[in-house]
Design a protein around this motif. Sequence first.
Motif, mmCIF file in Angstrom:
data_model
loop_
_atom_site.group_PDB
_atom_site.id
_atom_site.type_symbol
_atom_site.label_atom_id
_atom_site.label_comp_id
_atom_site.label_asym_id
_atom_site.label_seq_id
_atom_site.Cartn_x
_atom_site.Cartn_y
_atom_site.Cartn_z
ATOM 1 N N SER A 145 8.293 17.578 -127.042
ATOM 2 C CA SER A 145 9.610 17.048 -126.341
ATOM 3 C C SER A 145 9.090 17.235 -124.785
ATOM 4 O O SER A 145 9.494 16.150 -123.891
ATOM 5 C CB SER A 145 10.460 17.955 -126.532
ATOM 6 N N ILE A 146 8.478 18.150 -124.407
ATOM 7 C CA ILE A 146 7.907 18.086 -122.786
ATOM 8 C C ILE A 146 7.059 16.822 -122.495
ATOM 9 O O ILE A 146 7.210 16.336 -121.616
ATOM 10 C CB ILE A 146 7.340 19.486 -122.533
ATOM 11 N N GLU A 163 14.156 25.532 -127.311
ATOM 12 C CA GLU A 163 14.276 26.806 -126.592
ATOM 13 C C GLU A 163 15.106 27.717 -126.888
ATOM 14 O O GLU A 163 14.721 28.936 -126.940
ATOM 15 C CB GLU A 163 14.107 26.786 -125.313
ATOM 16 N N TYR A 188 15.041 15.613 -124.148
ATOM 17 C CA TYR A 188 16.052 16.967 -123.242
ATOM 18 C C TYR A 188 16.687 17.662 -124.003
ATOM 19 O O TYR A 188 16.564 19.035 -124.126
ATOM 20 C CB TYR A 188 16.811 16.360 -122.101
ATOM 21 N N ILE A 245 9.364 19.518 -115.311
ATOM 22 C CA ILE A 245 10.418 19.381 -115.900
ATOM 23 C C ILE A 245 11.802 19.946 -115.371
ATOM 24 O O ILE A 245 11.987 21.076 -114.835
ATOM 25 C CB ILE A 245 10.429 20.504 -117.300
ATOM 26 N N GLU A 290 4.690 23.276 -116.827
ATOM 27 C CA GLU A 290 6.096 22.548 -116.905
ATOM 28 C C GLU A 290 6.895 22.454 -115.423
ATOM 29 O O GLU A 290 7.899 22.393 -115.581
ATOM 30 C CB GLU A 290 6.771 23.440 -117.704
ATOM 31 N N SER A 310 10.210 29.959 -120.534
ATOM 32 C CA SER A 310 11.031 28.438 -120.701
ATOM 33 C C SER A 310 11.385 27.834 -119.550
ATOM 34 O O SER A 310 11.070 28.045 -118.572
ATOM 35 C CB SER A 310 12.354 29.014 -121.484
ATOM 36 N N VAL A 311 11.849 26.463 -119.881
ATOM 37 C CA VAL A 311 12.065 25.739 -118.782
ATOM 38 C C VAL A 311 13.148 26.412 -117.855
ATOM 39 O O VAL A 311 12.996 26.304 -116.665
ATOM 40 C CB VAL A 311 12.766 24.403 -119.167
ATOM 41 N N THR A 338 1.016 14.907 -114.017
ATOM 42 C CA THR A 338 0.753 16.068 -114.583
ATOM 43 C C THR A 338 -0.397 16.673 -115.062
ATOM 44 O O THR A 338 -0.891 17.725 -114.987
ATOM 45 C CB THR A 338 2.208 16.573 -115.288
ATOM 46 N N ARG A 388 8.569 21.649 -129.301
ATOM 47 C CA ARG A 388 8.907 21.861 -127.891
ATOM 48 C C ARG A 388 7.830 21.318 -126.908
ATOM 49 O O ARG A 388 8.151 20.582 -126.093
ATOM 50 C CB ARG A 388 8.799 23.431 -127.642
ATOM 51 N N GLN A 389 6.536 21.388 -127.170
ATOM 52 C CA GLN A 389 5.588 20.848 -126.029
ATOM 53 C C GLN A 389 5.410 19.318 -126.118
ATOM 54 O O GLN A 389 5.359 18.639 -125.170
ATOM 55 C CB GLN A 389 4.094 21.504 -126.894
ATOM 56 N N LEU A 429 14.557 19.598 -126.536
ATOM 57 C CA LEU A 429 13.867 20.892 -125.702
ATOM 58 C C LEU A 429 14.904 21.972 -125.412
ATOM 59 O O LEU A 429 14.485 23.311 -125.803
ATOM 60 C CB LEU A 429 13.550 20.285 -124.320
#
Length: 630
Positions: free
Chosen positions: A420-421, A362, A355, A240, A237, A613-614, A434, A417-418, A358
Amino acid sequence: MSKKNTLIKRNISILIGLTLTTVNFPSLVYANNDKATPLAYVSNKAIENNPEVQEAWHAFKSSIYGIDAARSGYLPSVDASASTGYEKRNYGIEDGYSRNTAELTVTQMLYDGFRTSNTVDRFKHIQLVRYFELLSQTERTALDASTAFLDVQRFKELIELAEANLKEHESVYQQIEQSVSAGVARAADLEQITGRLSLAQSNVLTEYANLHDVTARYLKIVGELPLPNIKTANLNEDNIPISIGKALDIAYENSPTFYASLYNIEEKKANAKAQKAAFHPNIDLSARYGTQDKDELGLNETRTEARVGIDISYNLYNGGLDNANLKQAYTDINIAKYQRDSSCIDIRQRLQIAYNNLIILEKKLPILDQHRISSSKVKIAYKDQFDIGQRTLLDVLDAENEYFQSNRSYIVTVYERQSSILTMLTEMGKLLPTLHVMSDKYPTLKELTDDPIIRDAENICPSYDVAATLNRITFLDKKAKLDDDNDGIINKQDICPSTPSSTNVDLSGCTIYNEGNSKIEIGIPFFADASDVRDEYIQEIEKLAYFLRDNPDKKVEIQGHTSLDGDEDYNRKLSEKRAFSVAEILIKKFNIKPARVKSFGYGIDQPRINEISVKANAANRRIEAVITDN
């Protein structure tokens, strides 16, 4: 066990057999290659096999030949003609004879109103459009493959959960069945657990059906069935950003879809310039040489003829065709600009949604995690209380189903969540880097053009207002008002663009060092798995160097810290490399004595926020300068 339950179990076995029928591919081992992740593997496979990627690749190759065809206008045209035949007539000296002729003509364009040069430019821009369309399609395919892989992993976990839930229900069923047979429990209890058992069996069937569907989608995208024994994906991540403003800025800086729309505008402009050539004269240099063995009278007399000259032609009227073509070309430019704006809007919309998803996911994860932990404790407590007669069977079954649903919601949210990333990385043009996925046969932009488009006032997306649903704030995308690092200095004036918000900064946005400082975070973000300091962050190190020069009695230790995700040993080594890079710049670039500079990597040992988390990763991934007396 009733016949009905036996039949359901047999159906589950049949569906399991259909879903798990796989080809015996060899298991992959990634232990010796940190970059060869499962997501990288499936993305590479999909890119190799996907027909849409192959279509985009051949469209790019076709555009190369278009440039070659356009450049032929600079070269001479050489034509040869020859004839032989027998002629019969009723006049002249000879009434029948054979005649042979030959002619060679060479024509060189001297001036065509710049049609050729503009046509070459047009096809060069077409090539760049196809190149960025290829990159965009490759990114989309990598996203589809990665999402398909995550879907398979998700439903495998959900099957394990559903089967564990079914096993618990079967255990309770057997216990109640024995109690009813012994006359201790009521027949109504057996009917109740039978209904709940059927629901648990239905849940297993549903999850296997879902796994079958996503496996079929995986096969379509990747070109093979999911490999057995492949390890779970672990997303990096580092790329991000912590704000939607930074995310959008990165997207407009790197998105291949956006750049394809920009080069499409340039292609239309070049076409309009080429159409203007129709209003100019054409000037050609021509040379001709011909020979014949009979004259017009049919006599045997070999004749030769040669000519060299300049030919000028200019169209006076052709029904308004040239004027109409030029107007059409100008209209095509406007269409291309609206297509660019549409591309901006689409990127912004998809990135905003990903975003905000995400951020919301989270916030949900800790809540759902607590829910499943509490549900587990309640389930165990209710089961113990039921055994001593303090809880009803309905209480136990409700607790079991609550535990199942809470775990299912948590697993689904983790994978959402993954996803969305992955979507964010795709929209920002960062997914392939990435995942460390890129075909070796793809050229670089530098290999295709010496004059790439620069993001200036004419090549940016229109201003817009973003309603941030989560925080109910308005984000105005204008450089004059943005302050991405929240240090109080707007981006336009900030020469140290990643200074932590808690740091005392000067009017240029860089850290203020003074004798009272003991530990200060240096705002230097790094690319994933990289330790090189980028040029735009040298200013921050320079400020520290000035302080050390002005205070020769001070020394500094550069400390590197990483986020909590990933391998502990790898993170420690990476933090050491990053700290050393900063220390090396102080020593070599700014001539600070090595005895005054030390570097150390703490890895994950000193997190600011003890979670993954981000937001936490961004806070924990940092470089700090600890200043002490010499």
